[in-house]
Every structure is written in C-alpha cells, then in structure tokens.
Design an enzyme around this catalytic site. Structure first.
Site, PDB file in Angstrom:
ATOM      1  N   HIS A   1     -21.851   8.352   4.429  1.00 60.37           N
ATOM      2  CA  HIS A   1     -21.839   9.844   4.229  1.00 60.37           C
ATOM      3  C   HIS A   1     -23.024  10.242   3.724  1.00 60.37           C
ATOM      4  O   HIS A   1     -23.332   9.873   2.790  1.00 60.37           O
ATOM      5  CB  HIS A   1     -20.517  10.224   3.336  1.00 60.37           C
ATOM      6  CG  HIS A   1     -20.197  11.691   3.644  1.00 60.37           C
ATOM      7  ND1 HIS A   1     -20.693  12.595   3.124  1.00 60.37           N
ATOM      8  CD2 HIS A   1     -18.915  12.038   4.135  1.00 60.37           C
ATOM      9  CE1 HIS A   1     -20.041  13.699   3.173  1.00 60.37           C
ATOM     10  NE2 HIS A   1     -18.974  13.426   4.312  1.00 60.37           N
TER      11      HIS A   1
ATOM     12  N   GLY B   1       0.702   3.689   3.953  1.00 62.19           N
ATOM     13  CA  GLY B   1       2.215   3.056   3.339  1.00 62.19           C
ATOM     14  C   GLY B   1       3.092   3.954   2.895  1.00 62.19           C
ATOM     15  O   GLY B   1       4.072   3.759   3.301  1.00 62.19           O
TER      16      GLY B   1
ATOM     17  N   ARG C   1     -23.222  12.624  10.776  1.00 64.09           N
ATOM     18  CA  ARG C   1     -23.080  12.023   9.625  1.00 64.09           C
ATOM     19  C   ARG C   1     -24.372  10.897   9.551  1.00 64.09           C
ATOM     20  O   ARG C   1     -25.268  10.714   8.802  1.00 64.09           O
ATOM     21  CB  ARG C   1     -21.816  11.562   9.239  1.00 64.09           C
ATOM     22  CG  ARG C   1     -20.794  12.242   8.876  1.00 64.09           C
ATOM     23  CD  ARG C   1     -19.729  11.640   8.225  1.00 64.09           C
ATOM     24  NE  ARG C   1     -18.565  12.852   8.055  1.00 64.09           N
ATOM     25  CZ  ARG C   1     -17.539  12.519   7.461  1.00 64.09           C
ATOM     26  NH1 ARG C   1     -16.891  11.395   7.720  1.00 64.09           N
ATOM     27  NH2 ARG C   1     -16.583  13.343   7.105  1.00 64.09           N
TER      28      ARG C   1
ATOM     29  N   GLY D   1       0.774  -1.157  -0.240  1.00 68.43           N
ATOM     30  CA  GLY D   1       0.058   0.169  -0.019  1.00 68.43           C
ATOM     31  C   GLY D   1       0.806   1.156   0.129  1.00 68.43           C
ATOM     32  O   GLY D   1       1.844   1.282   0.600  1.00 68.43           O
TER      33      GLY D   1
ATOM     34  N   GLY E   1      -0.671   4.483  -0.152  1.00 68.53           N
ATOM     35  CA  GLY E   1      -1.806   5.652   0.425  1.00 68.53           C
ATOM     36  C   GLY E   1      -0.896   6.318   1.457  1.00 68.53           C
ATOM     37  O   GLY E   1       0.187   6.273   1.787  1.00 68.53           O
ATOM     38  N   LEU E   2      -1.848   7.136   2.312  1.00 69.98           N
ATOM     39  CA  LEU E   2      -0.884   8.087   3.175  1.00 69.98           C
ATOM     40  C   LEU E   2      -0.021   7.222   4.318  1.00 69.98           C
ATOM     41  O   LEU E   2       0.963   7.363   4.701  1.00 69.98           O
ATOM     42  CB  LEU E   2      -2.185   8.875   4.045  1.00 69.98           C
ATOM     43  CG  LEU E   2      -2.669  10.105   3.222  1.00 69.98           C
ATOM     44  CD1 LEU E   2      -3.436  10.868   4.068  1.00 69.98           C
ATOM     45  CD2 LEU E   2      -1.356  10.941   2.847  1.00 69.98           C
TER      46      LEU E   2
HETATM   47  C1  LIG Z   1     -14.047  10.553  -1.179  1.00 66.16           C
HETATM   48  C2  LIG Z   1     -13.537  10.618   0.063  1.00 66.16           C
HETATM   49  C3  LIG Z   1     -13.302  11.673   0.818  1.00 66.16           C
HETATM   50  C4  LIG Z   1     -12.357  11.567   1.932  1.00 66.16           C
HETATM   51  N1  LIG Z   1     -12.232  12.925   2.762  1.00 66.16           N
HETATM   52  C5  LIG Z   1     -11.486  12.635   3.809  1.00 66.16           C
HETATM   53  C6  LIG Z   1     -11.096  14.041   4.529  1.00 66.16           C
HETATM   54  O1  LIG Z   1     -11.286  15.136   4.036  1.00 66.16           O
HETATM   55  N2  LIG Z   1     -10.454  13.762   5.706  1.00 66.16           N
HETATM   56  C7  LIG Z   1     -10.092  12.482   6.104  1.00 66.16           C
HETATM   57  O2  LIG Z   1      -9.506  12.578   7.153  1.00 66.16           O
HETATM   58  N3  LIG Z   1     -10.415  11.504   5.445  1.00 66.16           N
HETATM   59  C8  LIG Z   1     -10.960  11.557   4.465  1.00 66.16           C
HETATM   60  N4  LIG Z   1     -11.403  10.281   3.742  1.00 66.16           N
HETATM   61  C9  LIG Z   1     -10.763   9.096   4.260  1.00 66.16           C
HETATM   62  C10 LIG Z   1      -9.482   8.998   3.918  1.00 66.16           C
HETATM   63  O3  LIG Z   1      -8.881   9.432   2.607  1.00 66.16           O
HETATM   64  C11 LIG Z   1      -9.057   7.323   3.931  1.00 66.16           C
HETATM   65  O4  LIG Z   1      -9.577   6.522   4.955  1.00 66.16           O
HETATM   66  C12 LIG Z   1      -7.506   7.047   4.092  1.00 66.16           C
HETATM   67  O5  LIG Z   1      -6.904   8.092   2.857  1.00 66.16           O
HETATM   68  C13 LIG Z   1      -7.015   6.064   3.703  1.00 66.16           C
HETATM   69  O6  LIG Z   1      -5.361   5.857   3.594  1.00 66.16           O
HETATM   70  P1  LIG Z   1      -4.715   4.649   3.649  1.00 66.16           P
HETATM   71  O7  LIG Z   1      -3.543   4.837   3.477  1.00 66.16           O
HETATM   72  O8  LIG Z   1      -5.053   3.722   4.867  1.00 66.16           O
HETATM   73  O9  LIG Z   1      -5.239   3.662   2.306  1.00 66.16           O
HETATM   74  P2  LIG Z   1      -5.330   3.940   0.626  1.00 66.16           P
HETATM   75  O10 LIG Z   1      -5.062   5.731   0.361  1.00 66.16           O
HETATM   76  O11 LIG Z   1      -6.638   3.544   0.290  1.00 66.16           O
HETATM   77  O12 LIG Z   1      -4.297   3.261   0.277  1.00 66.16           O
HETATM   78  C14 LIG Z   1      -4.298   1.929  -0.029  1.00 66.16           C
HETATM   79  C15 LIG Z   1      -2.967   1.364  -0.860  1.00 66.16           C
HETATM   80  O13 LIG Z   1      -3.127   0.048  -0.892  1.00 66.16           O
HETATM   81  C16 LIG Z   1      -2.770  -0.655  -2.108  1.00 66.16           C
HETATM   82  N5  LIG Z   1      -3.441  -1.906  -2.142  1.00 66.16           N
HETATM   83  C17 LIG Z   1      -4.671  -2.090  -1.721  1.00 66.16           C
HETATM   84  N6  LIG Z   1      -4.738  -3.446  -2.061  1.00 66.16           N
HETATM   85  C18 LIG Z   1      -3.547  -3.860  -2.328  1.00 66.16           C
HETATM   86  C19 LIG Z   1      -3.124  -5.148  -2.525  1.00 66.16           C
HETATM   87  N7  LIG Z   1      -3.953  -6.337  -2.631  1.00 66.16           N
HETATM   88  N8  LIG Z   1      -1.946  -5.465  -3.198  1.00 66.16           N
HETATM   89  C20 LIG Z   1      -0.949  -4.315  -3.355  1.00 66.16           C
HETATM   90  N9  LIG Z   1      -1.679  -3.016  -3.147  1.00 66.16           N
HETATM   91  C21 LIG Z   1      -2.661  -3.026  -2.393  1.00 66.16           C
HETATM   92  C22 LIG Z   1      -3.245   0.391  -3.116  1.00 66.16           C
HETATM   93  O14 LIG Z   1      -2.717   0.496  -4.202  1.00 66.16           O
HETATM   94  C23 LIG Z   1      -3.097   1.866  -2.016  1.00 66.16           C
HETATM   95  O15 LIG Z   1      -1.737   2.199  -2.607  1.00 66.16           O
HETATM   96  C24 LIG Z   1     -11.933  10.378   2.728  1.00 66.16           C
HETATM   97  C25 LIG Z   1     -12.457   9.249   1.802  1.00 66.16           C
HETATM   98  C26 LIG Z   1     -13.081   9.447   0.597  1.00 66.16           C
HETATM   99  C27 LIG Z   1     -13.204   7.948  -0.325  1.00 66.16           C
END
Ligand SMILES: Cc1cc2nc3c(=O)[nH]c(=O)nc-3n(C[C@H](O)[C@H](O)[C@H](O)COP(=O)(O)OP(=O)(O)OC[C@H]3O[C@@H](n4cnc5c(N)ncnc54)[C@H](O)[C@@H]3O)c2cc1C
Ligand code: HEM
Ligand code: HEM
Ligand code: SF4
Ligand code: F3S
Ligand code: FES
Lengths: 234, 257, 639
Positions: free
Chosen positions: C268, C47, C332, C42, C44-45
C-alpha cells in the site's frame, strides 16, 4: 450458558418484575434517585420554611403551628413518605456500595483520578453524616431530647435561637450542611441521569443547575445557625 | 530517554503478584508505550528473565486488545487514546511509571498485565445484537435512517470493547460499555423490536458478571479511548425504566425466548 | 489441468452459474444438521459470518480465535469501506461492472466465475449488514451514502466513518454472540490452531493450544473452515495486526492443501514511514489522502533541507510527471514502485531516507484549511499523534508498506481446498483478487464467503459425502497432538541467545528487500539461499523463555515465526517461477521500455499452486489455467 439463564429469569410475571427491578443494580439506583429527589424536594421546602425566621418569631411559630395542627394528617403522610424514602435510600445505598466495592477486590497501587469529584467519592460517607445529623437534629428540635438550652414545646423560634447560640451546635449544623451541599451537588445532577432524563450534551460533566441548587440549599440552611450565632437574629 | 518502571508481575491467575522494577533505557520519543514494553521484554529475555505478558494486537487503537493502568490512569495520560497509540514523547525523561493490569472482579488477572475480559462477550451474547439471520434482509435502502441518528449510532458504536471504562470506574462498572451498545442499536430503526428485552437482558448479565453499578463518577468517559459519552448510560437507564414499565413486553418474552 | 485442481465451476452462463449451483447442491435434512460439527478457525469477517450463519442453520459450530475475543480479529482495522454494485448513485454501476473491474484490477489472474459470484453477493452483503444495525454513513434524506474509492469510476463504496471494518465485524460478531447465547455455537477465544488432522484423505479436525493454560487438545468434526486471514507479517513490518500469522494455512499446506500464488502480496503506497528499528508495525493512512495531496521529493540527491525551504523548481512531483493522466491517483502498485525508485535514487526524505512527501499546501491554499480539516481531520490527527508533526504545516511523509496478501490456500468454486472437507474463506484463501486487490474489496470478499457461500457449500459437502464417525480418541488425533507437543518442547529446549523478534526482523528485511515491491532473479535466488540459513539458525539459536504449560507469548510468537520462515521461502520460490510482471508482482526483468509491468499471458495465465512433498523435497508446482471469456485480456495503462 449464562446468557440463556438470563433469558429464563426475565420471562416471569409482574410480581417478580418488581423483584427483578430491585435485584438489578440499575433498579436500585433508580430507587435511590427517586427517593433522593423526594428528599431534595423536602429539604427545599424545609429550607424555605426555616428562612421565615428572618421575618419574625411569630411567623415561624405560626408556621410550625400550621404544620402540626392545621394539616397534621398531611404532615404524617409526608413523614411516612419521607421515612420510607430514607429507609429505601439507605438500604439501596448500602447494598449498592457493597456490590461496587466487591467489584474491585484488589485496589490499584497508583491512582490518578480524572473526573471523579470529592462529592462523587464521598456520597456514602456524606450520606452517613447526614443520617447522623438528622438523628441529632430530630432529637434536638423535634423531640427536644438533646437540650443545649432549655426546650420549649411549641416555641420553635426560641428553641432554634437558643440552640444556635451554643457554638458546638452551630458547628455541627454548619458541618452537616457542607455534607448536604456536596451530596446534593452530585446527587441532583446524577439523579436526573439515573432516570435517563438528561438531554445529550457535548460536555457530560458540566452541571450548572445542580451546582446552583446545591449552593442555594447550602447557603439557605447555613445562614440560619450562622445568623443566630453571630447575633443577626435575636 | 530513560524510565523507571514498576510493573505488576503475576505468574498466573492464582499466583500472588507484586511489583517488579525495571529500567527502560534508550527509549525514543517516537516509540509507542507498547514498543517501549517490547524493548523492556527483549532485554528481559536476553537477561534470561521472563518477559512481561501484555495483550495487544492491532497497535492502531481499534482492536481494543491493549490496555494498562499507566500511572493510575487507564490507557495513560493522553485523552481518547488507547495504550498502543500513546507515545513516549508524552513522558518526561527520567519519569517513574507504574504499570498495572485492569483491576475488576469481572476481569480476573490471567498473567502479569493480561486479564480475562470474556464477561464483555457474555454481556453482548445476552442481548447486544439485532436478530437478523443471514439471508432474510430486505433492500438496504428501504430502511431510512436520518443522518443525525446514523451519526449518534456511530458515535456509540465506536466502542472498541477495551475495558478501560471498567478499569477506571471506582465501582468497576461496565455501564459505559453496555450503554454504548444499547445506544448504538437503540437509536436505529432496525433495533427497535428488541430494544426492551435487549436492555433488560444486558443489564441482568452485567450484574451476573459482578460488575459494579454506576454512581456517575465519570472516570469511564475520561479513560475511554473513543470518548464515548456518559449520555449512553443515561439512555440505558431510560430504556430500562421504559422496558419495565411495559408489563406485557416482559411477559411476551417468554413466548419469544 | 491437474486432476487435483478441478475448480468445479458449474456450467451455464456466468450470470446463472451460482443460482444453478445452489439448486444442484445437496441439502442436509434440518433434523440432521445438529448431528454435524463444523469447526471455523478465525473470527474475522469471513470466520464470524460463516460461524454465525452455519449455527443459524442448525449445525454444531465451534469457532476459534487467538485473541481474547472474536471481536478483535484483524478485520476490525479496515478503514476505507466496502464495495457493492448497488448502483444507488445511478452512475452506471452494475454487477457486471464490478465483476469486470475486479478481474481487470486483478490483472487477469483470478477465476472469472468466482469473481462474478462475488459481485452478485455484494448486493446481499449490504442488505444483511444494514439489517444487523451496521451504522453506515447516510445522506440527509436517510438513504445510504457512497463514495468512490481507489480510483474507481463509480461511487460504490459504503462506509462507516473511517471504521468500516470495525462496524462490519461487530455486526458479524454480534450475530455470532447471539448464537453463543442460544447455545448453538461454542466460542474458543485465546485458542490457537496448531495443526490440521486429516483422516482417510479428509479434513476431520484440528489440534489447538489453549493459550492460557497451554493445554494441547483436539477437536474432531465433519468440516473444517479456515478463515485465518492473511500472511503479510512474513515481512515483519506490515499494516497487519501483530498477531496475524500464517500458522493455520501453513499447517494445512503441510498436510496436503495446495498453496496458490503465494507471491501475490500487495503493498500500500500511503503508510507512515518507519521511524526506527524499534518499530513494531506500520500504520496505513487512507488512500483518499491522495485525492488532495501532491506527492514529491527533492530533485537532487541527499537534499536535507526542510521541505518548506525546497523551492518549487527543485521539487520533483514524480507521479504527475510520469503518469500525467492519473498523477497522484495512480494505482497502488504503480505509486508504491515509483516511491521506491526515487528513494533508491537517494532522493527519499525523512529519517533513513525512506519516505516521500505528501503535500497538502496547494490544497490548503485552494480550498482552505477548514475544508481539508473536514475531509481528513481524523487522519491528520492520527498522523500527528504518531509522528508529532503537524501535516497542516509540514508535508506528510509516506512510504509503501505490505498490506494484503492475494495468495493463500487454493480453493475451488465451493471454497474447498485440495483436501476434501477443508474449506477456506476470506484473505486466507487465494481469493478473487488475482494479482492485485482493488480497494474496499477484501471486506466484500470476506463477507461474501462467510455469509453467502460457505453455508451452502459446507452443506453440499456434508450432504454428498459419507462421513465415518470419528472422535478425538482416534489415533490420528493422538499422533498430531504428540507432534505439536514435541515441536513446542523443541522450541523451548533450544535455549539459544537470540530473541524470536530478532529472527522475525531479519526475515522481514530479506523479504522486503528481495521480494517486496520489485523482484528480480538475482535477488530472489539470494533470498532463497538466505532464508534457509536464517531458519537453521533459528532452530539452533532461538531463545524462547518460559514453559509450555502457561500463557507464554514468546512461545506463541516462536511458533508463528517458525512457520513464516518456511512460508517466506515458498513466496520467493513462487516469485522466481512466475516469469512475468502482473499486478502486485513486479519482476524487473519483465517490463516495458518505459518501466511498466509486462504480463505474459501466453505462459503465465494460470494460478500457480504449490503442493508440499515433504521436508527434504522442493514442493511441486501445479497450475490451474485461467480462461477469460468475458473480460478480455488487455494491458493496463495509467499514462
Ligand atoms: C490497515 C488495513 C486496512 C484495510 N482496509 C480495508 C478496506 O478499507 N477495505 C477492504 O475491503 N479491505 C481492507 N483491508 C483488508 C481486509 O481488512 C482484510 O483482508 C480482511 O478483513 C480479512 O478478513 P478475514 O476474515 O479473512 O481475516 P482476519 O480478520 O484477519 O481474521 C483472522 C482470524 O483468524 C484467527 N486466527 C488466525 N490464525 C489463527 C490460528 N492459528 N488459530 C486460531 N485462530 C487464528 C484470528 O484470531 C482472527 O480471528 C485492510 C487491511 C488492513 C491491514
Ligand atoms: C440549619 C438548618 C436547619 C434548621 C434551622 C432546621 C430547623 C428545624 C426545625 C425548627 C424543625 C422542627 C419543626 C417543627 O417541629 O415544627 C425541624 C424539623 C426537621 N428537620 Fe430541620 N432544620 C435544618 C436542617 C435540616 C436538614 C438539612 C434536614 C434533612 C436533611 C432536616 C430535616 C428535618 C426533619 C426530618 C424534621 C422533622 C420534621 C417532622 O416533624 O416530621 N432539617 N428542622
Ligand atoms: C440519610 C442518609 C443518606 C445516605 C446514606 C445517602 C447515601 C447516598 C449514596 C451512597 C448515594 C449514591 C452515590 C451516588 O449516586 O454517587 C446517594 C445518592 C443520592 N442521594 Fe443520598 N444519602 C442519604 C441522604 C440523602 C438526602 C438527605 C438526600 C436529599 C436531600 C439525598 C439525595 C440523594 C440524591 C439525589 C442522590 C442521587 C441518586 C442518583 O444518582 O440516582 N440523599 N445517597
Ligand atoms: S466504552 Fe470506551 S472504555 Fe469502555 S470498552 Fe468501549 S471503548 Fe473501551
Ligand atoms: S466511572 Fe463508573 S460510576 Fe458510572 S459514570 Fe463511569 S461507570
Ligand atoms: S493494540 Fe489494538 S487497540 Fe491497542
């Protein structure tokens, strides 16, 4: 790693910095821009010089005399600068064009351009046309090798007026001036940006100054052969 | 609505590609372009054919994953709009639509409309960052950034890395993409220390990736879903000239690197 | 408490726990760090920040994502902002207040010690991000700007226009790419983790599929960090990116990691309603719109008049009516449920009757169109782009949509799952949000986990554990690789008649109908019968075209949907077993006479953790009891 390679290649002394500069697309583009602006400067002066034809024959010939005799050394200096500019400009243009073409090996089947102008798309062809024109022009008015009419060394006025009475000579000049105008319409605008000197603008494609310069140059040059051809200058 | 699509099909990176023609029927104007492609794919699968591969993820115009050349315009006819946010109501019933992948030597086709944009990541890796290892930061409010600088930085930082600029540029140049990052980091006080080496390295990497140069066609700005301004390219060039001017900076880098 | 669920919360006063713990944790000799490999799945933020920070420390890091670039992880889509207890506005904010708000907002179903640490880390996050060049909004004086968000009483939300998630992620991504350039981190984009490898009870690697070539390979390591995001797409339609999936955490679950509170899924209230069957995702409209918009539906059923022709007296401003003090700004879950209720009554608006109006006419009259344009211009534009309706003239139509999943793999204070060596960060873990997440807290949690917790706790694990050398030639890797290849082959061989999407849609409908905004025993029991049927048909009748040895998006989807079909069942099971209403989990049987959620702290103040026990046995439900020493249990009231 490609990234670390880059880092290594940047860390070398000032001599190779010049090489680095010339090797990069941005460096080459900067060379084109500087040389292009030098040439723009030349054509502006040249045009002003040419317009003296409307004053009198004597005036133009005196001007030529001044160039060739009074400031002969300076003229040579200018010629060298100009020559170097032309060479650098052309070499960079050709090399960049090759890089640019190679960057899109497979063309699109359908293409709908949104912003590119005829000018921006024909810079290379326009440039080549100008190059051919300059060769023709030098052979015609500087060396007198091409002689549509009898050539008189030193009598610029006679050579010019004589030449432009011939329709195909005028035609070549007029067509070349269109190429030049377009080249400058794009080049005068873009070179300022290439040098990073433009001010941020909300409408990045607007180019009033470049349009004006290009139009003035086009008009200022074209008026001479046209005026002769249509008999306003005798 | 009904459309005739001419879609580029290519089985793999080395395969020879060509256009295939599909009819997209029963399309609603409320469908996005990608949803229209979904519908085409569903019917292809049902007919036992291979669906068209295309990249997408967020479908709200922010991840930068989607991108197609639609009737010769990168991301299609709506300005400042990514393919996933383009809706079919902007087409006329019965239109013929050509769909092609981004084309650039630096973006080789992987399959159908999917291309490899990893060159962008390498350009960033070469210098598109501010060195700030985790843990050492001082209090955020000790760094003042004027509102206008913050706005300028944000304007440039809005780039989603989609590659439409490269696809649209007649020279396949990545200048708008690189310029956007250089401008984003270069207007902020935090970005000054590395400003010179950043531009040198990113440009060197761009060239290495076989992107073309910028000759100011301006197509990139028109295609850009975030309408990044051409000013960022001018800025990049200005930074480049300044960086080369400063002899010692270039030499010092060796120690740092 | 089950021995398997030792949360390992350090002793001492809550404010000192993390400091003390940091001191007590084992360190890894700097020279030895590069001998240890950490896999981060992952980007994302959570990872990207973990991967970059671990590489900076000197570990060998490999990072994986399924998109073509780490910069595209779903975090990019977050709009609103990120909370931090900086108290820059001098409005009485503090670490304690953020902690308090988060525990209370989570309806008392989170672990106090973790939440407190999160509130502490929030300060460092903003500092870190500003140092990286994240262009947060500024005041004219050059200081950072804040806004209040999601009903918070203080202004603690930092934002970068409507693109906060994007800018935070780009900061982390750039830090990650810097490490790639320095050769300390290897990035594997377009690579999907398909299974976890556990050797001698410890997580020792993963098996992945190269999405371009189809090659299935293994990566061995000392630690595996999962940061693969949320599983909201189990509902088919959600605000998540299309690729968001549960595969990584689901595979880990099946290898023994406990899955906590799967039924805590957040909905939401302000999303653009579905316009038809073809719809592939739902788009969030920022909650801030409720500051000026008024929510209403016609008073009578089936009123098909255009909104502007419904006279004032025939409109039901139901939020203002039911919740006079919070009105349109109700939380919400309350706002979502109220919308569902009026639509269930047949008073919904728009195509399909699944929508309510969010009307700006009064605000425009009061403040002028210009002010509204300044405040929400880009949102209105986005709305018009999608719906082709001009919200300055016609009221917006909104409807709730699945947005976030509080549930996830269970982790202890060190963010380690029940499988030693398997750490989980970000939305993928069961996180600090209890039964309900407050706005602008997910970004905070992802970055706290990645920048400031994982780098320490991974070191502690490596420093305190004797790890045998294993590499990819170990029999366990070969076994798992074989399993993955077989599963792929099975999917391709079914050659049925229905597309993967059609199954996903069917599952989504069941989930949304029976396990969405309001749940009851009857519906959940039905869903628990229905989902296995869908799954059965899937494995008999799905049609996955193409082959395994190429880029095959249908195959990718098929694998993900197969996992959703299993997770969906667990969610319903968890929802059924949690016999109370709390936060986002609303059980119709458990409500006050006037329809408010009724918590059961005597029996349900615990984390429900599901333990996999094999294909043919129901999973075991374990409990981690929750104690509230600082924030006293109280009932929410928004009347
Ligand atoms: C539209 C929207 C608006 C939002 N707005 C807000 C906000 O304003 N404020 C707030 O605090 N939160 C907000 N959130 C929530 C927040 O954005 C997410 O909870 C957070 O960004 C999740 O981050 P993460 O790093 O956990 O995962 P993600 O950013 O989802 O990253 C997942 C990563 O895992 C990888 N991955 C997944 N499965 C696999 C696999 N099997 N093999 C390899 N790689 C994989 C993907 O490629 C990706 O890189 C919002 C969410 C949405 C949907
Ligand atoms: C219709 C327009 C033009 C006219 C009437 C004109 C006329 C002349 C004349 C009379 C000379 C000879 C001067 C002398 O020997 O004293 C000359 C020289 C020259 N012209 Fe032009 N010219 C025109 C356009 C151009 C343009 C467009 C260019 C360049 C792009 C150009 C480039 C030159 C050069 C390089 C020389 C040689 C200067 C030297 O002696 O070094 N001319 N021109
Ligand atoms: C002699 C043959 C010439 C050739 C082959 C040539 C070719 C080119 C090409 C290919 C470009 C780049 C295209 C682009 O930037 O869009 C260019 C740019 C330019 N040319 Fe020429 N050109 C020639 C002569 C001239 C002359 C005579 C002038 C001036 C009077 C000139 C002025 C410029 C300027 C100002 C630019 C813009 C540079 C920049 O954007 O940085 N060129 N030329
Ligand atoms: S500059 Fe614009 S077109 Fe280019 S990658 Fe960024 S967002 Fe896409
Ligand atoms: S289209 Fe290409 S030429 Fe420059 S202005 Fe844009 S990069
Ligand atoms: S799918 Fe994310 S920008 Fe289009």
């Amino acid at each position: 790693m490609a990234g670390s390679q880059t880092q290594a290649s940047l860390g070398v002394g000032p001599g190779s910095r010049l090489r680095l500069f010339w090797q990069s697309t941005v460096g080459k583009k900067i060379v084109m821009s500087v040389t292009g602006l030098i040439m723009v400067g030349f054509v502006i002066l040249h045009m002003i010089g040419n317009l003296q034809i409307f004053e009198s024959a004597a005036r133009l010939n005196a001007y030529s005399h001044f160039l060739h005799h009074t400031i002969n050394e300076l003229l040579w200096l200018l010629r060298i600068v100009l020559l170097v500019s032309v060479v650098l400009h052309i070499v960079a243009a050709v090399q960049l064009a090759r890089i640019d073409r190679a960057a899109r090996p497979v063309p699109y089947r359908k293409r709908d351009r949104q912003a590119a102008t005829i000018a921006s798309r024909t810079m290379l062809y326009g440039g080549v046309a100008i190059a051919l024109f300059v060769i023709f022009h030098l052979l015609h008015l500087t060396t007198g090798t091409i002689r549509p009419v009898a050539y008189t060394e030193g009598d610029v006025y006679a050579n010019v007026v004589g030449g432009f009475r011939v329709w195909w000579v005028t035609l070549i000049y007029v067509l070349a001036m269109i190429a030049l105008g377009l080249h400058i319409f794009h080049g005068a605008w873009s070179s300022i940006r290439t040098l990073g000197l433009s001010r941020p603008s909300a409408e990045p494609i607007r180019r009033p100054v470049a349009t004006l310069v290009a139009a003035l140059l086009w008009a200022g040059f074209s008026i001479v052969p046209l005026a002769v051809f249509f008999g306003w200058v005798r | 609505m009904k459309f005739t699509l001419h879609v580029w099909r290519q089985a793999g990176p080395m395969a020879v590609g060509g256009f295939a023609t599909y009819e997209a029927a029963d399309i609603s104007g409320d469908m996005s372009f990608l949803e229209m492609m979904d519908a085409v794919n569903e019917s292809l699968i049902e007919r036992g054919e291979q669906p068209v591969a295309f990249d997408h993820d967020c479908r709200e115009g922010i991840c930068g994953m989607c991108g197609m050349m639609i009737n010769g315009i990168a991301h299609g006819p709506m300005r400042a709009t990514a393919t996933c946010q383009l809706f079919m109501r902007h087409f006329r019933d019965g239109d013929t639509i050509y769909v092609e992948p981004w084309r650039a030597r630096a973006f080789p086709v992987i399959k159908d409309l999917v291309v490899d944009r990893s060159a962008f990541d390498r350009v960033i890796a070469a210098g598109g960052f501010i060195t700030a290892p985790t843990g050492g930061a001082r209090d955020a409010n000790t760094i003042l950034v004027s509102k206008s600088d913050a706005d300028d930085a944000m304007d440039a930082a809005a780039c989603i890395g989609c590659g439409a600029c490269v696809a649209a540029c007649p020279n396949g140049s990545a200048s708008l993409f690189a310029g956007a990052k250089i401008a984003h980091l270069g207007v902020l006080p935090q970005g000054q220390a590395e400003r010179r080496q950043r531009v040198l390295r990113m440009i060197a990497q761009m060239d290495e990736e076989a992107f073309g140069g910028c000759t100011w066609h301006g197509e990139c700005h028109e295609a850009c879903p975030k309408a990044i301004s051409l000013d960022v390219i001018a800025r990049m060039n200005g930074d480049y000239i300044r960086a080369l001017w400063a002899t010692h900076e270039v030499n010092q880098e060796q120690g740092a690197g | 408490m089950s021995a398997r669920l030792d949360a390992r919360v350090p002793d001492g006063p809550i404010a000192d726990k993390w400091d003390r713990h940091k001191f007590e944790m084992k360190l890894v000799n700097p020279a030895n760090k590069r001998k240890h490999t950490v896999l981060v799945v992952g980007s994302g933020l959570a990872g990207a920040s973990a991967a970059a920070s671990l590489a900076e420390l000197g570990y060998q890091v490999k990072c994986f994502c399924f998109q073509d670039s780490p910069r595209r992880a779903h975090s990019i889509a977050a709009q609103g902002g990120i909370n931090a207890a900086k108290n820059y506005q001098n409005d009485g904010d503090s670490i304690y207040r953020l902690f308090y708000d988060t525990v209370k907002g989570g309806d008392f179903r989170s672990r106090e010690a973790n939440v407190y640490r999160l509130a502490q880390m929030s300060l460092n996050i903003i500092d870190q991000c500003v140092a990286q060049g994240v262009p947060f909004a500024r005041e004219y004086g050059g200081l950072l700007a804040n806004r209040s968000f999601g009903g918070a009483q203080v202004s603690r939300t930092f934002y970068a226009r409507g693109q906060t998630g994007q800018q935070l992620l780009l900061g982390a991504y750039q830090a990650l790419e810097r490490q790639v350039g320095l050769g300390r981190l290897t990035m594997f984009p377009r690579t999907e983790m398909l299974d976890l490898v556990v050797i001698d009870g410890r997580a020792r690697g993963i098996v992945v599929r190269d999405l371009v070539t189809g090659a299935v390979t293994s990566h061995s390591a000392d630690v595996v960090v999962l940061a693969t995001g949320g599983y909201g797409n189990v509902f088919y339609l959600s605000t998540n990116a299309r690729g968001s999936n549960c595969t990584a955490i689901w595979r880990a679950y099946k290898r023994g990691a406990g899955f906590a509170n799967p039924c805590f899924t957040q909905i939401h209230p302000t999303c653009i309603p579905q316009s038809g069957e073809h719809q592939s995702k739902l788009t969030l409209m920022s909650e801030s719109l409720r500051n000026d918009g008024r929510v209403w539906v016609p008073k009578s059923k089936g009123d098909a008049r255009p909104p502007n022709q419904v006279p004032e007296a025939e409109r039901d401003y139901y939020l203002e009516r039911k919740y006079p003090s919070f009105g349109n700004l109700s939380p919400r879950d309350i706002a979502s449920r109220a919308a569902k209720e009026v639509c269930d009554e047949g008073r919904g608006v728009g195509p399909g009757g699944r929508g309510v109006y969010l009307d700006f006419a009064d605000a425009i009259k009061r403040l002028g169109e210009q002010t509204i344009r300044e405040r929400y211009g880009n949102l209105f534009e986005m709305y018009e782009r999608i719906t082709d309706e001009n919200p300055y003239r016609v009221p917006m139509r909104i409807y709730p949509a699945v947005h976030y999943t509080m549930g996830g793999l269970w982790v202890d204070y060190n963010l380690m799952s029940t499988i030693p060596g398997l750490h989980v960060a970000g939305e993928a873990n069961f996180s600090d949000h209890g039964a309900n997440r407050l706005g602008a807290s997910a970004l905070m949690q992802g970055l706290a986990d990645g920048y400031f917790v994982i780098p320490y706790t991974v070191g502690d694990y490596i420093g305190s554990t004797k790890l045998e050398r294993v590499d990819e030639s170990h029999a366990a890797f070969k076994d798992v690789e074989r399993g993955v290849a077989e599963r792929t082959a099975t999917l391709l061989a079914i050659d049925g008649t229905r597309t993967v999407d059609s199954f996903h849609r069917e599952l989504g409908k069941v989930m949304w109908e029976y396990c969405g905004m309001a749940r009851n025993e009857k519906g959940l029991t039905y869903a628990l019968e229905k989902i296995p049927q869908i799954r059965d048909e899937f494995w008999r009748n799905v049609d996955v075209p193409g082959s395994a040895a190429e880029l095959n998006q249908a195959l990718e989807k098929a694998g993900r949907v197969a996992d959703f079909l299993e997770l969906g069942e667990l969610i319903c099971r968890d929802a059924l077993e949690r016999r109370e209403s709390c936060g986002a989990h609303f059980r119709e049987e458990f409500q006050t006479p006037d329809g408010e959620a009724l918590r059961d702290d005597a029996h349900c103040a615990h984390v429900a953790v599901w333990q996999y026990r094999g294909e043919h046995q129901p999973p075991e439900r374990l409990q981690e009891p929750l104690e509230f020493e600082h924030v006293h249990l109280s009932q929410r009231s928004y009347k």
